[in-house]
Design a protein around this motif. Structure first.
Motif, PDB file in Angstrom:
ATOM      1  N   SER A  61      17.518 -49.372 107.245  1.00 13.59           N
ATOM      2  CA  SER A  61      17.026 -48.711 108.456  1.00 13.59           C
ATOM      3  C   SER A  61      15.942 -49.547 109.131  1.00 13.59           C
ATOM      4  CB  SER A  61      16.460 -47.337 108.086  1.00 13.59           C
ATOM      5  OG  SER A  61      15.613 -46.847 109.093  1.00 13.59           O
ATOM      6  N   GLY A  62      16.095 -49.743 110.445  1.00 12.68           N
ATOM      7  CA  GLY A  62      15.083 -50.482 111.193  1.00 12.68           C
ATOM      8  C   GLY A  62      13.756 -49.752 111.222  1.00 12.68           C
ATOM      9  N   LEU A  63      13.780 -48.415 111.326  1.00 13.07           N
ATOM     10  CA  LEU A  63      12.526 -47.648 111.322  1.00 13.07           C
ATOM     11  C   LEU A  63      11.788 -47.799 110.001  1.00 13.07           C
ATOM     12  CD1 LEU A  63      13.442 -44.289 113.142  1.00 13.07           C
ATOM     13  CD2 LEU A  63      12.321 -46.320 114.065  1.00 13.07           C
ATOM     14  N   PHE A  64      12.544 -47.873 108.889  1.00 15.51           N
ATOM     15  CA  PHE A  64      11.887 -48.074 107.595  1.00 15.51           C
ATOM     16  C   PHE A  64      11.226 -49.445 107.548  1.00 15.51           C
ATOM     17  CE2 PHE A  64      12.002 -49.963 103.356  1.00 15.51           C
ATOM     18  CZ  PHE A  64      11.204 -49.077 102.665  1.00 15.51           C
ATOM     19  N   ASN A  65      11.922 -50.468 108.027  1.00 16.24           N
ATOM     20  CA  ASN A  65      11.354 -51.821 108.015  1.00 16.24           C
ATOM     21  C   ASN A  65      10.089 -51.900 108.864  1.00 16.24           C
ATOM     22  OD1 ASN A  65      13.282 -52.952 106.288  1.00 16.24           O
ATOM     23  ND2 ASN A  65      14.695 -53.371 107.975  1.00 16.24           N
ATOM     24  N   GLN A  66      10.063 -51.197 109.993  1.00 17.16           N
ATOM     25  CA  GLN A  66       8.857 -51.173 110.824  1.00 17.16           C
ATOM     26  C   GLN A  66       7.740 -50.409 110.131  1.00 17.16           C
ATOM     27  OE1 GLN A  66       9.609 -49.829 114.894  1.00 17.16           O
ATOM     28  NE2 GLN A  66      11.696 -50.606 114.770  1.00 17.16           N
ATOM     29  N   MET A  67       8.091 -49.317 109.486  1.00 12.57           N
ATOM     30  CA  MET A  67       7.094 -48.477 108.831  1.00 12.57           C
ATOM     31  C   MET A  67       6.394 -49.200 107.689  1.00 12.57           C
ATOM     32  SD  MET A  67       6.789 -46.486 105.803  1.00 12.57           S
ATOM     33  CE  MET A  67       8.466 -46.133 105.320  1.00 12.57           C
ATOM     34  N   LYS A  68       7.098 -50.097 107.003  1.00 13.57           N
ATOM     35  CA  LYS A  68       6.512 -50.802 105.861  1.00 13.57           C
ATOM     36  C   LYS A  68       5.240 -51.540 106.237  1.00 13.57           C
ATOM     37  CE  LYS A  68      10.015 -53.297 104.602  1.00 13.57           C
ATOM     38  NZ  LYS A  68      10.844 -54.262 103.831  1.00 13.57           N
ATOM     39  N   GLU A  69       5.178 -52.016 107.481  1.00 16.77           N
ATOM     40  CA  GLU A  69       4.015 -52.796 107.916  1.00 16.77           C
ATOM     41  C   GLU A  69       2.878 -51.921 108.429  1.00 16.77           C
ATOM     42  OE1 GLU A  69       4.391 -55.936 107.265  1.00 16.77           O
ATOM     43  OE2 GLU A  69       6.501 -55.623 106.746  1.00 16.77           O
ATOM     44  N   LYS A  70       3.168 -50.640 108.667  1.00 17.99           N
ATOM     45  CA  LYS A  70       2.181 -49.763 109.290  1.00 17.99           C
ATOM     46  C   LYS A  70       1.315 -49.009 108.294  1.00 17.99           C
ATOM     47  CE  LYS A  70       4.948 -48.841 113.450  1.00 17.99           C
ATOM     48  NZ  LYS A  70       5.626 -47.783 114.257  1.00 17.99           N
ATOM     49  N   THR A  71       1.875 -48.652 107.139  1.00 16.97           N
ATOM     50  CA  THR A  71       1.134 -47.800 106.211  1.00 16.97           C
ATOM     51  C   THR A  71       1.527 -48.099 104.768  1.00 16.97           C
ATOM     52  OG1 THR A  71       0.675 -45.506 105.557  1.00 16.97           O
ATOM     53  CG2 THR A  71       2.881 -45.974 106.409  1.00 16.97           C
ATOM     54  N   THR A  72       0.576 -47.862 103.874  1.00 14.89           N
ATOM     55  CA  THR A  72       0.864 -47.988 102.443  1.00 14.89           C
ATOM     56  C   THR A  72       1.194 -46.629 101.837  1.00 14.89           C
ATOM     57  OG1 THR A  72      -1.493 -47.760 101.937  1.00 14.89           O
ATOM     58  CG2 THR A  72      -0.640 -49.998 102.194  1.00 14.89           C
ATOM     59  N   LYS A 119      13.281 -34.924 119.662  1.00 13.54           N
ATOM     60  CA  LYS A 119      12.115 -35.496 119.008  1.00 13.54           C
ATOM     61  C   LYS A 119      12.290 -36.993 118.722  1.00 13.54           C
ATOM     62  CE  LYS A 119       8.947 -34.421 115.175  1.00 13.54           C
ATOM     63  NZ  LYS A 119       8.740 -33.538 114.013  1.00 13.54           N
ATOM     64  N   ASP A 120      11.273 -37.797 119.011  1.00 14.96           N
ATOM     65  CA  ASP A 120      11.269 -39.220 118.694  1.00 14.96           C
ATOM     66  C   ASP A 120      10.888 -39.372 117.221  1.00 14.96           C
ATOM     67  OD1 ASP A 120      11.020 -41.937 118.493  1.00 14.96           O
ATOM     68  OD2 ASP A 120       9.459 -42.143 120.020  1.00 14.96           O
ATOM     69  N   LEU A 121      11.741 -40.069 116.447  1.00 10.30           N
ATOM     70  CA  LEU A 121      11.525 -40.180 115.000  1.00 10.30           C
ATOM     71  C   LEU A 121      10.663 -41.373 114.600  1.00 10.30           C
ATOM     72  CD1 LEU A 121      15.043 -39.220 113.544  1.00 10.30           C
ATOM     73  CD2 LEU A 121      13.103 -37.757 114.177  1.00 10.30           C
ATOM     74  N   ASN A 122      10.233 -42.171 115.546  1.00  6.91           N
ATOM     75  CA  ASN A 122       9.482 -43.387 115.231  1.00  6.91           C
ATOM     76  C   ASN A 122       7.991 -43.064 115.123  1.00  6.91           C
ATOM     77  OD1 ASN A 122       8.820 -46.020 114.725  1.00  6.91           O
ATOM     78  ND2 ASN A 122       9.031 -46.720 116.828  1.00  6.91           N
ATOM     79  N   TYR A 123       7.629 -42.393 114.014  1.00 11.03           N
ATOM     80  CA  TYR A 123       6.232 -42.071 113.760  1.00 11.03           C
ATOM     81  C   TYR A 123       6.030 -41.883 112.264  1.00 11.03           C
ATOM     82  CZ  TYR A 123       7.467 -37.152 112.984  1.00 11.03           C
ATOM     83  OH  TYR A 123       8.011 -35.998 112.491  1.00 11.03           O
ATOM     84  N   THR A 124       4.797 -41.914 111.815  1.00 17.54           N
ATOM     85  CA  THR A 124       4.484 -41.715 110.399  1.00 17.54           C
ATOM     86  C   THR A 124       3.527 -40.545 110.241  1.00 17.54           C
ATOM     87  OG1 THR A 124       2.643 -43.275 110.497  1.00 17.54           O
ATOM     88  CG2 THR A 124       4.788 -44.153 109.833  1.00 17.54           C
ATOM     89  N   GLU A 125       3.533 -39.986 109.036  1.00 19.89           N
ATOM     90  CA  GLU A 125       2.591 -38.900 108.721  1.00 19.89           C
ATOM     91  C   GLU A 125       1.260 -39.522 108.252  1.00 19.89           C
ATOM     92  OE1 GLU A 125       3.208 -35.986 109.486  1.00 19.89           O
ATOM     93  OE2 GLU A 125       5.387 -35.827 109.593  1.00 19.89           O
TER      94      GLU A 125
END
Length: 401
Positions: A184-195, A395-401
């Protein structure tokens, strides 16, 4: 849509095919496999409940394990790891020589089965264009439901050993197709945003999250009440109604999942047409309630009517794939796989209290009345849960909790 999205949908659909085949064959071959192991006929119900419950316990534990792995290491890690585990355990089931070994292998199979559909739904919803998100899961579910029909056919006509061998073999063949699926591209982007990935503290950090999560889980009560109680123990219910001949478990599963196949396919498209997940779920749940009333009022009068009602109720249960899409859209990318995978298996695990309640009530009020009590509870809590969830169609799914 791009080629890699279609490949993800096809691989996920075939994975769900094998997943559902493996889940339902226990119900199909329950009696003849236990009899072959020397279990007395009078213990088939109690031992059957134990097998179903232990498989669901495995799914319950696996839901959290695979969900956390999916958010920490990627959706593909789950798609590969889970299918290896449940294919191995299912194949080994063919050689179980005792009830204790049977229990252990169904637990391991349940542990593996827990990861398949949740990871697939998460992967596909994250890869799909926003305005078409409901279509991918609908295709996955519609094609995957055929696995239950094949399982009912094979389990009803061949030996229980061959039924398990085929399930394990199909899983290993599917591994080859998955080699071309992209992460998933969203997962790959998320990896760099949060631990903070796959951290359960994110899920249980406030009451709103907990209420949403519980609501998603209990909305699966109706489907798994029908699957794990009414269908699995249909001989006992038919006997309580004095039906002669008794309805066949394999035929009941076939009719239900034929309906379920078309229900899942149409459910996703109906949610697209209405531009609402909740409206689609409400419509299908209402049809389900009508089907259950018809079953308990008229199902006893003929086999044709009995099977036809299962066809209708199966179609009505097609809301479940829209529910999983709704679940995936409720939370951020860094906990989406954890929520979707664990919630799916908590939905499946609702069969544990329902089957236990059925087994507890049956000796005192009869199998048919015990099933009716469970059915009323299931539909009431499902509608309550739906009222607690937000609409997520746009809803836009490109966000993190």
């Amino acid at each position: 849509m791009k080629r890699h999205i279609w490949l993800a949908i096809i691989a996920s659909a075939l994975g769900f095919f094998v997943d559902l085949y493996d889940i339902i064959i226990l119900s199909i071959v329950r009696a003849k496999s236990l009899l072959a192991m020397g279990v007395p006929e009078g213990e088939l119900l109690s031992k059957g409940v134990s097998l179903i419950n232990i498989q669901m316990v495995g799914m319950l534990i696996g839901g959290f394990v695979w969900g956390i792995i999916g958010d920490k290491f990627g959706r593909l890690s789950v798609l590969f790891g889970s299918i290896i585990l449940y294919s191995t355990a299912t194949f080994a089931n063919a050689y179980a020589g005792s009830f204790e070994t049977y229990l252990l292998l169904r637990f391991l199979a349940g542990l593996g089965l827990a990861g398949e559909l949740g990871a697939a739904i998460t992967l596909v919803t994250e890869q799909m264009p926003q305005k078409y998100r409901g279509i991918g899961p609908a295709i996955i579910a519609g094609c995957g439901m055929l696995g239950a029909i094949v399982g009912a056919y094979v389990g009803g006509r061949y030996s229980w050993q061959f039924t398990y061998q085929l399930g394990g073999a199909m899983g290993f063949v599917l591994l080859i197709l998955r080699l071309g699926v992209l992460e998933s591209g969203l997962f790959n982007q998320m990896k760099e945003k949060t631990t903070l990935k796959g951290d359960l503290r994110l899920l249980f950090k406030n009451r709103d999250y907990i209420r949403k999560y519980i609501s998603i889980c209990i909305m699966g009560f109706p489907c798994w009440f029908m699957n794990g109680v009414v269908m699995t123990f249909t001989p006992e219910i038919g006997k309580a109604w004095g039906m002669d001949p008794l309805p066949s478990v394999s035929v009941v599963f076939t009719f239900f999942f034929i309906g379920f196949t078309f229900g899942d396919l149409t459910g996703g498209f109906v949610s697209q047409y209405l531009k609402s997940r909740k409206k689609a779920i409400r419509a299908y749940l209402s049809m389900y309630g009508l089907g259950m009333v018809a079953f308990f009022l008229f199902g006893r009068y003929s086999l044709t009517l009995y099977y036809s009602i299962f066809l209708f109720v199966g179609f009505s249960a097609g809301y479940t794939i829209v529910l999983l899409t709704l679940a995936a859209e409720q939370f951020g990318t860094n906990i989406r796989a954890t929520v979707t995978t664990s919630a799916l298996n908590l939905i499946r695990a609702t069969v544990i209290p329902q089957a236990t309640l059925f087994g507890w009530l049956s000796p005192s009020i009869g199998a048919a009345n015990a099933a009716m009590v469970g059915g009323v509870i299931a539909i009431v809590v499902a509608f309550w849960g739906l009222g607690n969830l937000e609409e997520t169609f746009d809803k836009d799914l490109n966000y993190t909790e």
